[in-house]
Each structure stands twice: as structure tokens, then as C-alpha cells.
Design an enzyme around this catalytic site. Structure first.
Site, PDB file in Angstrom:
ATOM      1  N   ARG A   1     -78.021 -34.290  54.379  1.00 15.27           N
ATOM      2  CA  ARG A   1     -79.431 -33.948  54.174  1.00 15.27           C
ATOM      3  C   ARG A   1     -79.679 -33.464  52.742  1.00 15.27           C
ATOM      4  O   ARG A   1     -80.785 -33.597  52.224  1.00 15.27           O
ATOM      5  CB  ARG A   1     -79.857 -32.908  55.202  1.00 15.27           C
ATOM      6  CG  ARG A   1     -79.204 -31.556  55.071  1.00 15.27           C
ATOM      7  CD  ARG A   1     -79.274 -30.736  56.340  1.00 15.27           C
ATOM      8  NE  ARG A   1     -78.434 -31.297  57.388  1.00 15.27           N
ATOM      9  CZ  ARG A   1     -78.350 -30.790  58.619  1.00 15.27           C
ATOM     10  NH1 ARG A   1     -79.061 -29.717  58.951  1.00 15.27           N
ATOM     11  NH2 ARG A   1     -77.573 -31.347  59.517  1.00 15.27           N
TER      12      ARG A   1
ATOM     13  N   LYS B   1     -64.017 -30.275  58.580  1.00 17.20           N
ATOM     14  CA  LYS B   1     -64.038 -30.853  59.928  1.00 17.20           C
ATOM     15  C   LYS B   1     -62.696 -30.613  60.609  1.00 17.20           C
ATOM     16  O   LYS B   1     -61.644 -30.665  59.968  1.00 17.20           O
ATOM     17  CB  LYS B   1     -64.329 -32.356  59.852  1.00 17.20           C
ATOM     18  CG  LYS B   1     -65.728 -32.685  59.346  1.00 17.20           C
ATOM     19  CD  LYS B   1     -65.949 -34.186  59.289  1.00 17.20           C
ATOM     20  CE  LYS B   1     -67.320 -34.513  58.714  1.00 17.20           C
ATOM     21  NZ  LYS B   1     -68.424 -34.061  59.560  1.00 17.20           N
TER      22      LYS B   1
END
Length: 473
Positions: A327, A254
Site C-alpha cells: 500500500r 514473514k
């Protein structure tokens, strides 16, 4: 907090809270309360207004409800009162309910006061809020419904406070092991069962997706399984909560906002807190919770883009982006849950995508399901308690976005569009076409800004929603 009920105000000794429905600034009749008079030009019950006056050695706190208050607004009003005026609660407090205030809003009032005790300074030497003292007495006057209803409101607030604490604590404290222990400790206090699967157990089960996300961290992944009333008849409900206790993004690191990524386990916290509430409130429903826990860290052993891994259900996954990690762990948890526990209804909850924030901002969570009845039940529960959801599609037109040349499926489309939808489509792939599965993306509502802290902090979104859904469904 000790909760009591009476209908004899003159005999009470302490401070008073007087909730008031809105009249108008030109209302001729002042607001009266046992010798205390407030003219409408000063205060007339407008929503969110507070007027305090001291008389007879007691403080009288008039709180405006507005004309048509809802659950969320009442929670906020009374949380604000407790948060801003802690010294008011150094005495016993009586709340004089106005006629026409529905029991649901009375429960919101009680929950709000308890939530107002929350202090984010977990590493500061601060005095505890007076309401948290075991001998603090709160008396409800003019309450005409079941007393147990308000006791459950306090249990709910306790669960929400616990959820907020878990999410706000730093990642050097809240690790996968920490959250697994928190779940087992709560199980020991109440009536649900807890099982923790460590790295060796996960390897034996073949939970390759969960292990892959956590392989770059010194803190091994865990799978927490909680079971409430496993022998109960009726529908079997299941909850799955994403528990990435810190998310660097992995090798697709990030580039901004990483300090907030301690909140990437807010789904897990909401699920464990919901189980706590259901058990403490003596729910008779059968509920199973599966909580995958890991850290997405940067290391020589970290998962690499273009790697292919095998999930619990033997499906292979091409890794396009290591920052699409939530996920992956949910995929293993869902496949495991369906194979091992066979629930009738499944709801997973996760801070999954920035795309859901781009779509809805900070107003609601994104809801994905192909089951119309389940959609209605979840949205109704959310509207009832002020934790709103809005549906997005799971159309087959999005299937190509998760197709892979080298594996059964890929974890990210690589496109800057429909991110929340394609993430939900990825999860759907691991549900074995379950007829009553819903996915809640709460990235925009689990952690944010409010009047109760200087910087972003936990909201406990999902605890009330999931609890209400299970109780009412």
C-alpha cells in the site's frame, strides 16, 4: 502459430479436434465426423471429457464442451488438451467448430490452446511445445465471424504467457531493474512509450514511500511509466500495478510461505502485460500505466516499525507494520499518477492482503470503488472472461482504523479484522478524492494451485480482465 480458415474438411491433412456439445449417455445417434463414429455410451460431450481415436492415419480428439460452456471453462478445456497431449500437435491441426459456438468461446478455445504451451520449468532443458513453432498450422473450420477476433485471442494469450513467466521466475532474476527493462523492451517492440525513473529521480520527486520500502535492498527501487496513445481523444485510462519483486515482510518478517513471495509483483506483471496486449492489438484508447517496483528486504537500513515517512503528495505516514508495504508504494504511484497525468479512470491492481483471501478464498478478487458505473463495468468484464470480482465497502466508518497520533495516516490498523478494507481505505487517502478510482486486491487469485503444475504458480489474473474492461468501456 499460423492461423487459417477453411470450409473443406476432406482436403485437410493432419489431426482433428472436434468440440462437442453435451447430448446424453442414452442418445441414440452417435457422434459422427467424416467416417469416424463415437457411440454415446463411450462419449457424449460431457464437460471436460476427452476421447481420442486414430483413423485414416490421423488422430481425432473429441472434446466435451458440456451443455452451456462459459469462457473460463473453454479456456481450461483446451489448455488441458494442449498441456496433456503435446505430441498431438506435431502435425497440423484442424478444429471443426460445432454450430452454435459463439465467437467469444471460439476465442477462448484458441487462447486455451496457446496457454497450454506454458511450461513452468524455465531452468530445465525441455523441448518447446509444438504449438510454439513458427510453422505450426492451426486451421479453424466453420468459423463465421471476423478472423481478426481470433488473431487478438492469440495476442492476448501471448500477453498472459509473458505475465505468467514474469511471476514464476525467481526473485534473483526478476528484480526492479529487470521488470523496468522488460517494460521498456516491450515498448520498443510496439507503439507505447516507456519511461523509467531510477533512485535519483525518485528522490528528486520526493517519492518517499516507494523509496522507504526499497531502502533495505541492494536492488534500488524504480518507477516504470508506460503511455499508449498519449495524444488520443476520449477518456484517459490509467493502470497501477504493485511491483514488489520479493517481499520478506521487512523487519516485521514473514514467518511462513516466504518462498511464494516472488509473486508479490503479480499486479505489476498484469499491468505491463495488459499494455503489451493493447499495443499489439492496435487499441486506440489512451492508457497510462504506472508501476512502482522494489524489493522489501531485511537489512540494517530497512524501514523500521514506528518510523514516519513522507509520501509524494507530502502526506506523512506512520509505519505500524513493514509487511504492509504494498500500500505504501501504491500510495506514491497513485499520487504521482493523479498529479502528473490527470487520468479520467484509474484502476490499481495488487496482491495486497491476506484478508481478501480469508474473505473470498481463491474464487475472485476483491473490488473497492465508490463509483457505481465503474464497479459495474469491471465486474461485467470479469464475468465475461472468467476473472470475477466482488465488491467490498469503502465506508467512512473505517476511517479511524488508519488515523495516527503522530502522522497524517498510518499504514496498518493493528487489528485482525477488515484488513482488505482498511488497506483500500489507506489507498483511497492518496487518490485526492478521484471520482473514478477502483482498487483490485487479487491476493487470492494471482498465484495458486492448478492441474498445470505441481506447486503454486502464476495465473495471469487481471490481464484479460483489464484488457476487456478498457476495450469495452
Amino acid at each position: 502459430m499460423k492461423l487459417s480458415f477453411q470450409h473443406d474438411i476432406p482436403s485437410f491433412s493432419g489431426n482433428f479436434i472436434i468440440p462437442v456439445f453435451e447430448t446424453g449417455p442414452n442418445h441414440l445417434v452417435p457422434i459422427e465426423f467424416y467416417g469416424v463414429s463415437v457411440p454415446s455410451k463411450v462419449f457424449y460431450g460431457k464437460a471436460n471429457e476427452i476421447y481420442a481415436i486414430e483413423k485414416y492415419d490421423n488422430v481425432h480428439l473429441f472434446i466435451g464442451l458440456g451443455k452451456t460452456p462459459d469462457y473460463k471453462s473453454v479456456v481450461t478445456m483446451f489448455r488441458r488438451a494442449a498441456h496433456k497431449y503435446p505430441e498431438f500437435f506435431n502435425k497440423a491441426v484442424l478444429i471443426d467448430l460445432p454450430n452454435g459456438l459463439e465467437p467469444q468461446l471460439v476465442s477462448a478455445l484458441v487462447s486455451g490452446l496457446k496457454l497450454g504451451t506454458y511450461k513452468i520449468g524455465h531452468f530445465k532443458n525441455e523441448k518447446p511445445h509444438p504449438i510454439t513453432n513458427s510453422d505450426f498450422a492451426l486451421t479453424i473450420n466453420n468459423y463465421k465471424s471476423e478472423e481478426a477476433f481470433l488473431q487478438k485471442a492469440l495476442i492476448l494469450a501471448d500477453a498472459q504467457l509473458q505475465c505468467m513467466q514474469w511471476v514464476d521466475l525467481p526473485p534473483n532474476v526478476v528484480t526492479p531493474e529487470y521488470m523496468a527493462k522488460a517494460g521498456t523492451d516491450l515498448a520498443n517492440e510496439t507503439q507505447f512509450q516507456a519511461t523509467v525513473l531510477d533512485k535519483n529521480a525518485l528522490q528528486e520527486l520526493g517519492m518517499g514511500a516507494l523509496l522507504a520500502v526499497g531502502q533495505g535492498s541492494k536492488n534500488d527501487a524504480r518507477l516504470l511509466v508506460l503511455e499508449l496513445n498519449p495524444e488520443a481523444e476520449g477518456k484517459h485510462y490509467a493502470l497501477v500495478g504493485k511491483g514488489v519483486t520479493f517481499d520478506t515482510g521487512g523487519l516485521n518478517i514473514k514467518t511462513a510461505g516466504m518462498q511464494f513471495m516472488k509473486s508479490d509483483m503479480a499486479g505489476a506483471a498484469a499491468v505491463v502485460a495488459t499494455m503489451h496486449y493493447l499495443a499489439k492489438s492496435d487499441s486506440k484508447k489512451r492508457v497510462t500505466a504506472v508501476v512502482p517496483l522494489c524489493e522489501n528486504a531485511v537489512d540494517a537500513a530497512s524501514l523500521k516499525p514506528s518510523a514516519v515517512i513522507e509520501a509524494f503528495n507530502k502526506k506523512t505516514i506512520e509505519i505500524i507494520d513493514t509487511d504492509a508495504e504494498g500500500r505504501l508504494i501504491l500510495a506514491d504511484a497513485l499520487a504521482y499518477l493523479i498529479a502528473k497525468h490527470k487520468p479520467d479512470v484509474i484502476v490499481d491492481i495488487a496482491t495486497l492482503t491476506g484478508s481478501s483471501v480469508a474473505t473470498f478464498g481463491y474464487e475472485c478478487g476483491a473490488l473497492f470503488t465508490n463509483n457505481v458505473d465503474l464497479e459495474f463495468a469491471l465486474r461485467s468484464a470479469g464475468n465475461q472472461v472468467g476473472e470475477k470480482l466482488w465488491p467490498l465497502p469503502l465506508w467512512s466508518a473505517y476511517d479511524p482504523d488508519i488515523s495516527s497520533d503522530i502522522a497524517d495516516v498510518r499504514n496498518y490498523s493493528g487489528k485482525p479484522i477488515a484488513g482488505a478494507i482498511t488497506a483500500a481505505k489507506f489507498l483511497e487517502y492518496f487518490t485526492d478524492k478521484h471520482e473514478a478510482w477502483a482498487h483490485l486486491d487479487i491476493a487470492g487469485v494471482a498465484f495458486g494451485d492448478s492441474e498445470f503444475a505441481k506447486f503454486k504458480h502464476a495465473t495471469a489474473f487481471g490481464v484479460n480482465l483489464l484488457s476487456t474492461f478498457i476495450e469495452n468501456h
